[in-house]
Write an enzyme that holds these catalytic residues in place. Structure first.
Site, PDB file in Angstrom:
ATOM      1  N   TRP A  35      30.963 -39.965 -25.546  1.00 21.08           N
ATOM      2  CA  TRP A  35      31.989 -39.706 -24.534  1.00 21.08           C
ATOM      3  C   TRP A  35      32.074 -40.919 -23.606  1.00 21.08           C
ATOM      4  O   TRP A  35      31.114 -41.687 -23.490  1.00 21.08           O
ATOM      5  CB  TRP A  35      31.690 -38.427 -23.751  1.00 21.08           C
ATOM      6  N   GLU A  78      21.576 -43.345 -10.344  1.00 22.65           N
ATOM      7  CA  GLU A  78      22.103 -43.807 -11.641  1.00 22.65           C
ATOM      8  C   GLU A  78      22.609 -45.247 -11.546  1.00 22.65           C
ATOM      9  O   GLU A  78      22.443 -46.034 -12.479  1.00 22.65           O
ATOM     10  CB  GLU A  78      23.259 -42.906 -12.108  1.00 22.65           C
ATOM     11  N   GLU A 113      23.205 -44.929 -20.431  1.00 21.91           N
ATOM     12  CA  GLU A 113      23.001 -44.637 -19.014  1.00 21.91           C
ATOM     13  C   GLU A 113      24.105 -45.239 -18.143  1.00 21.91           C
ATOM     14  O   GLU A 113      24.489 -44.664 -17.128  1.00 21.91           O
ATOM     15  CB  GLU A 113      21.639 -45.184 -18.549  1.00 21.91           C
ATOM     16  N   HIS A 116      26.829 -43.074 -16.894  1.00 28.83           N
ATOM     17  CA  HIS A 116      26.574 -42.025 -15.897  1.00 28.83           C
ATOM     18  C   HIS A 116      27.019 -42.463 -14.508  1.00 28.83           C
ATOM     19  O   HIS A 116      27.726 -41.730 -13.817  1.00 28.83           O
ATOM     20  CB  HIS A 116      25.087 -41.647 -15.875  1.00 28.83           C
ATOM     21  N   GLU A 166      13.547 -38.253 -17.195  1.00 25.60           N
ATOM     22  CA  GLU A 166      14.729 -37.785 -17.931  1.00 25.60           C
ATOM     23  C   GLU A 166      14.845 -36.261 -17.830  1.00 25.60           C
ATOM     24  O   GLU A 166      15.942 -35.719 -17.732  1.00 25.60           O
ATOM     25  CB  GLU A 166      14.681 -38.216 -19.400  1.00 25.60           C
ATOM     26  N   THR A 169      16.182 -35.552 -14.286  1.00 31.02           N
ATOM     27  CA  THR A 169      17.618 -35.817 -14.122  1.00 31.02           C
ATOM     28  C   THR A 169      18.439 -34.786 -14.897  1.00 31.02           C
ATOM     29  O   THR A 169      19.511 -34.385 -14.452  1.00 31.02           O
ATOM     30  CB  THR A 169      18.024 -37.245 -14.556  1.00 31.02           C
ATOM     31  N   ASP A 198      23.093 -36.007 -22.133  1.00 33.91           N
ATOM     32  CA  ASP A 198      22.475 -37.311 -22.452  1.00 33.91           C
ATOM     33  C   ASP A 198      21.018 -37.341 -22.005  1.00 33.91           C
ATOM     34  O   ASP A 198      20.133 -37.785 -22.731  1.00 33.91           O
ATOM     35  CB  ASP A 198      23.194 -38.454 -21.707  1.00 33.91           C
ATOM     36  N   GLU A 199      20.789 -36.876 -20.772  1.00 32.10           N
ATOM     37  CA  GLU A 199      19.420 -36.947 -20.220  1.00 32.10           C
ATOM     38  C   GLU A 199      18.464 -36.119 -21.087  1.00 32.10           C
ATOM     39  O   GLU A 199      17.320 -36.511 -21.299  1.00 32.10           O
ATOM     40  CB  GLU A 199      19.375 -36.435 -18.772  1.00 32.10           C
ATOM     41  N   HIS A 202      17.612 -38.117 -24.092  1.00 31.99           N
ATOM     42  CA  HIS A 202      16.675 -39.199 -23.728  1.00 31.99           C
ATOM     43  C   HIS A 202      15.263 -38.639 -23.515  1.00 31.99           C
ATOM     44  O   HIS A 202      14.272 -39.253 -23.910  1.00 31.99           O
ATOM     45  CB  HIS A 202      17.123 -39.905 -22.445  1.00 31.99           C
TER      46      HIS A 202
HETATM   47 FE   LIG Z   1      18.686 -40.717 -18.861  1.00 34.41          FE
HETATM   48 FE   LIG Z   2      21.324 -41.060 -16.299  1.00 28.48          FE
END
Ligand SMILES: [Fe+2]
Ligand SMILES: [Fe+2]
Length: 326
Positions: A35, A78, A113, A116, A166, A169, A198-199, A202
């Site tokens: 995305w 971020e 990242e 973000h 991670e 977040t 995403d986090e 990760h």
């Molecule tokens: Fe992350």
């Molecule tokens: Fe992030």
């Protein structure tokens, strides 16, 4: 399993490099499949831009003060991404040749990242509720001040840290999204959800690195985990400040607001520790040196101790006026 003390960190990381290279796209998404911030924001080329903008601002007008402050603090965190990438390059024993699995991971993780901060920054700008200059100055301060996370260039400690971070977040973006939905801002909720996703991916990657290290170097990994917990996991934005405010002071107000709202609390810190203890099978680790066994026992007893302490801590009441919001 290799016997304790026989294996060096660089050998272990070398061993992990092949695994990482073979599995890189289970931890990262290809650019084509990712995305982008533009997917969630009004397109300024289109005639309906101003209508969309008006709607965005109407929805954002209903966000409570603390929630907006926490979202801004999260965004500044971020936006300090250059620090995190630089820090990665300071880790010892990691081979960073261009096609190496580690190099691919560092670039791919950074590239993900980077979206973000872009997304949240642009959203905040469009809301019309943020003093962008103050916000940007905080970001510049944070990158300029850097951080000290107590890892001493050690990749074992670093991966404990990033696993923690991670997960933290993931929790805080997810919660901001939930509160945004309750406040009637579905769009913000959606974009927080994308970031939280995403986090989560990760976190899975970093947790896997640690798990793999536990397989081949259990004592050293246990010692690194214990040491990180003894030092406490400090947030990467712990030096956060506003213009004219002492270093780290704004960070205290930001975490107070997060705690008050329930976006990220000391119980979350302990819950993450519980998850890591479980996922890394800490209780049943064998083949440890006596020092590592002691460390395992320390780690196992820690969640209860933290819960006892946090139950005695009052929820911070004092509201603070952030310069970011005007
Ligand atoms: Fe992350
Ligand atoms: Fe992030």
């Amino acid at each position: 399993m290799l016997s304790p003390n026989v294996v060096s960190r660089s050998e272990v990381l070398q061993h992990l490099e092949g695994f990482l290279k073979d599995n890189i796209y289970s931890f990262l998404k290809r650019v084509e499949d990712s995305w982008q911030p533009a997917d969630f924001l009004p397109d300024s080329r289109l005639d309906n831009f101003f209508d969309e903008l008006k709607l965005l601002r109407e929805r954002a007008a209903g966000l409570p003060y603390d929630l907006l402050a926490v979202l801004i603090g999260d965004t500044i965190t971020e936006e300090a991404l250059p620090n995190y990438e630089a820090w990665f390059h300071e880790l010892d024993d990691i081979n960073r040749d261009h096609d190496n699995g580690w190099a691919q991971w560092i670039r791919g993780w950074t590239a993900e990242e980077n979206r973000h901060g872009d997304l949240l920054n642009r959203y905040l700008y469009l809301t019309g509720r943020v003093n962008m200059r103050e916000f940007e100055a905080s970001t510049q301060h944070l990158i300029n001040d850097g951080f000290d996370l107590g890892m001493a260039h050690d990749p074992y400690k670093a991966f404990v840290y990033t696993s923690y971070q991670e997960m933290a977040t993931n929790i805080s973006h997810r919660r901001v999204g939930q509160f945004a939905r309750q406040a009637g801002d579905d769009q913000l909720s959606r974009l927080c959800g994308m970031i939280a996703g995403d986090e989560n991916r990760h976190a899975r990657a970093y947790k896997t690195f640690v798990e793999k290290i536990f397989e081949v170097d259990p004592s050293e990994m246990m010692l690194a985990f214990g040491q990180m917990m003894r030092n406490k996991i400090v947030m990467p934005a712990h030096y956060m400040r506003e213009l004219g405010v002492e270093i780290g002071k704004t960070f205290g107000h930001f975490t107070d607001a997060a705690q008050r709202l329930g976006v990220y609390t000391s119980d979350d810190y302990t819950d993450i520790l519980d998850t890591l203890i479980q996922d890394w099978h800490v209780a049943s680790r064998t083949g440890l040196t006596p020092a590592a066994e002691k460390e395992r026992d320390y780690i196992m007893a820690l969640p209860d101790r933290l819960r006892r302490v946090s139950s005695r801590m009052p929820v911070p009441k004092l509201e603070y006026k952030f310069k970011w919001i005007s």
